[in-house]
Design an enzyme around this catalytic site. Sequence first.
Site, PDB file in Angstrom:
ATOM      1  N   ILE C  52       0.833  -1.211   0.000  1.00  0.00           N
ATOM      2  CA  ILE C  52       0.000   0.000   0.000  1.00  0.00           C
ATOM      3  C   ILE C  52       0.864   1.257   0.000  1.00  0.00           C
ATOM      4  CG2 ILE C  52      -1.901  -1.155   1.220  1.00  0.00           C
ATOM      5  CD1 ILE C  52      -1.044   0.573   3.706  1.00  0.00           C
ATOM      6  N   ASP C  53       2.158   1.130   0.332  1.00  0.00           N
ATOM      7  CA  ASP C  53       2.972   2.320   0.567  1.00  0.00           C
ATOM      8  C   ASP C  53       3.483   2.997  -0.705  1.00  0.00           C
ATOM      9  OD1 ASP C  53       2.740   1.867   3.338  1.00  0.00           O
ATOM     10  OD2 ASP C  53       4.359   0.394   3.252  1.00  0.00           O
ATOM     11  N   MET C  95      -1.007   5.757   6.851  1.00  0.00           N
ATOM     12  CA  MET C  95       0.171   4.915   6.698  1.00  0.00           C
ATOM     13  C   MET C  95       1.076   5.423   5.574  1.00  0.00           C
ATOM     14  SD  MET C  95      -1.112   1.035   7.387  1.00  0.00           S
ATOM     15  CE  MET C  95      -1.046   0.353   9.053  1.00  0.00           C
TER      16      MET C  95
END
Lengths: 257, 257, 257, 257
Positions: C52-53, C95
Amino acid sequence: MMNEIGVKQACNTLFKHDIDALIVIGGVGSFHGLQAIKRYWQGQVIGLPGTIDNDLFGCDKTIGFATAVHTATRAIDKIRDTANAFDRVFIVEVMGRHSGHIAFQVGLSCGAESIFSFENYDSVHHEIHLRELIEQIRRQQKKRDASYLIILAENLWPGGASALKAKLESKGQIESAICILGHIQRGGDPVSEDSVLATQLGLGAVESILSNDDNIMLGYRTNQLSKTSLKEAVSINKPVDESLRIAHKSQLTDYLK
Amino acid sequence: MMNEIGVKQACNTLFKHDIDALIVIGGVGSFHGLQAIKRYWQGQVIGLPGTIDNDLFGCDKTIGFATAVHTATRAIDKIRDTANAFDRVFIVEVMGRHSGHIAFQVGLSCGAESIFSFENYDSVHHEIHLRELIEQIRRQQKKRDASYLIILAENLWPGGASALKAKLESKGQIESAICILGHIQRGGDPVSEDSVLATQLGLGAVESILSNDDNIMLGYRTNQLSKTSLKEAVSINKPVDESLRIAHKSQLTDYLK
Amino acid sequence: MMNEIGVKQACNTLFKHDIDALIVIGGVGSFHGLQAIKRYWQGQVIGLPGTIDNDLFGCDKTIGFATAVHTATRAIDKIRDTANAFDRVFIVEVMGRHSGHIAFQVGLSCGAESIFSFENYDSVHHEIHLRELIEQIRRQQKKRDASYLIILAENLWPGGASALKAKLESKGQIESAICILGHIQRGGDPVSEDSVLATQLGLGAVESILSNDDNIMLGYRTNQLSKTSLKEAVSINKPVDESLRIAHKSQLTDYLK
Amino acid sequence: MMNEIGVKQACNTLFKHDIDALIVIGGVGSFHGLQAIKRYWQGQVIGLPGTIDNDLFGCDKTIGFATAVHTATRAIDKIRDTANAFDRVFIVEVMGRHSGHIAFQVGLSCGAESIFSFENYDSVHHEIHLRELIEQIRRQQKKRDASYLIILAENLWPGGASALKAKLESKGQIESAICILGHIQRGGDPVSEDSVLATQLGLGAVESILSNDDNIMLGYRTNQLSKTSLKEAVSINKPVDESLRIAHKSQLTDYLK
């Protein structure tokens, strides 16, 4: 679909695996099947109401109903965006087999201008219904924000949404767009209401088996776990909650005046 | 809908409010309108691509396209639940006007077994397409998990989804259910991709005005802000990304073998 | 977590099953693991960017990134309802490990008043950042609609969201509420963009194996399939798209003036 | 927040606009405000239960409760994806002020292994609760699929989710991750259940005004519209439905054995 051969096959499977009790989550069809099975097999049989149509007697809501209503409402919210942007008339056909549980819940929760369902439509007055609808749409269209949303129960209007659209055009010179939600209403993740109901009924079913119940359907009625014979569950008509019909009527009246 | 009177009214409004520049978010229709306005009004005109159909040259994606694709995919996911549960064939008609951008993106993202769109359908071979489809469905139905999903672009198949359904039945004895997603695809909250794109293009439009651009559409192409004449934006055909077509074809091949 | 014993175990499994090639979907950790495996095993190794980063060099977007951004945006939309209703300040921690890809995409797509991330924060100027933030919030609070949303990248501000909240209170007498989105961002159904990307990269990986590629990561860069050595994919820094930072800055300026 | 000056200001506004009756949608705070207003103003006052906490006596569900439960459940579904993938322990803190209505509905609908709320926690037995929890988690972790989800009511455990996490680590060597859902639960589009409830109560409120009711709250109890004095609505405790607690207990027992 259900026939003698299928019923016997099912019973053989039950015998073969030495099953004592059967819990079935389903609707009218499944419960008829359950009753057929009982002719050849003597185990305990418990039904749990599982159908989007909410058309089983002995429970306020069936498992799946709240989710179908929510899915239809969310879909119609998206349609309303277009309807409002262009002041358009939309006919949205929702499921429900032969009852208006979905139509009324959906109609209320998305603020539909009209709901056409078995509870407020009489084929004898078909032409009157149409005339009234045309009048209401015209009154609405004289106002600034003239989008108009019609929720139509499936199996109600002869020819369905397309036929109603054609009539609005030929009799009232009213253009409309249609949307048939179809099987979108039958899938997807459950709303929490359904998950909780299913959990509670599942627990109830196990306890029901342990206390030797047989041939019944379990459901929640006015917050109480309630037992209904499978026969009554499928044969007695459960009307749409009167308060929903009144709420829609008053909403309509206020809105159109 | 656009006529000389409407164009002049629009121009009068622009004159009256002393407008210098006009930024319009829209599709083919809106951009034709913009060009008409330029005949009477000399202000700066900037177009931003805003249509679910993604059928504008000069941008990889139009504002609204990603949201429409996502909405259609989510809806079809719900249909797939039923399709899988009962091993059924579904024909889902998606929007797109005269191009297959939506059809291919949606088809790929929900793993459709077939995609019928302008890019892989030729009316001359209508009967061949039908025959191949029937064959593929039959092959699929010999397997255990036999649901089969057909994505059909609107305005493609003569008579649309219902006609295709009728053909599958008459020529192939294949039962199917249809779903016409319709205006659900045109509303709802945007996916983030669209919000970000709209923000970036909005900023680009303001800067474009300040640097005296005129008569252009702004869009992102391969991650770069790009300027296209309004005329080209609406007249040059933007084909569906070849890689999507290849990915679908290979998916299909693997899946059906 | 990765140690020599684990690496050897993995290789033994590959030998045992006679594997020729390995396709791994993952992030920095997984790709380091892949390189470790190559010391004992000589099969082909292809990486697909899955995190996801979005912190892998050699691809515009990693699989999962668009979904995480969308999930965070939808969650923040709900928070904005309360923020607007009560004119409140909210600090939302998102995040992203050590990069601001999520922070900037999310911040732009939900129209955050401030984005604090590695790209626009310098620990040397910690006190200046704080002072500027307090000033901006105060300016905003003088206006009628005074909700103020701060997107904070995880691992950035010493002490995280709670520490920032405490500082706003002690230094600026500004009350705020915090929300740490956490693992909500790592699950859920994918947005279509991710499904399509994963399908295309999956196909690409198979073809890459067939053409004897090894030790590479596949990704899409400016719409083209691109190959990057695994080593570079994890070691070269991929900056946040400059246009996002500019868009946020200009949005902020306009909004606060 | 409520003070004499504010109350008088509100009353002045009511006098100034010649208001006869006031319908207020709110929770404990709003209803205390209503009662304060009645000291200076003699118009009719009707309360509608509107709070996500469901902590008002005289109604089965408050407007907003079903939506908050659904939002929390959907968010936790995403967390469960990660929890399952890595066999992890998650502590999710949900809202509810001083009651466990949200905690139990959410816990049941997402199949939480533990629910910690006012109804099953006693500060006297704090250490016992902790010991039992550690034991249950250990038993679960011996099984293959070892994810473990704890729903924690806000304002219950001294120090909240972080304190519980620290205890699990220090006393049981159990690693866990926390998620504080916070204000996500207070916003967003309503589920249909809430829209229908709000429509029905809105209609009821108008009729209640017309029949000269005063100082009451309207709510649905076991499917019937019911009137409760505002004083009782805020002062009598409404316990969490016993059947939810039983369902959770049995679910837990089955699951952990």
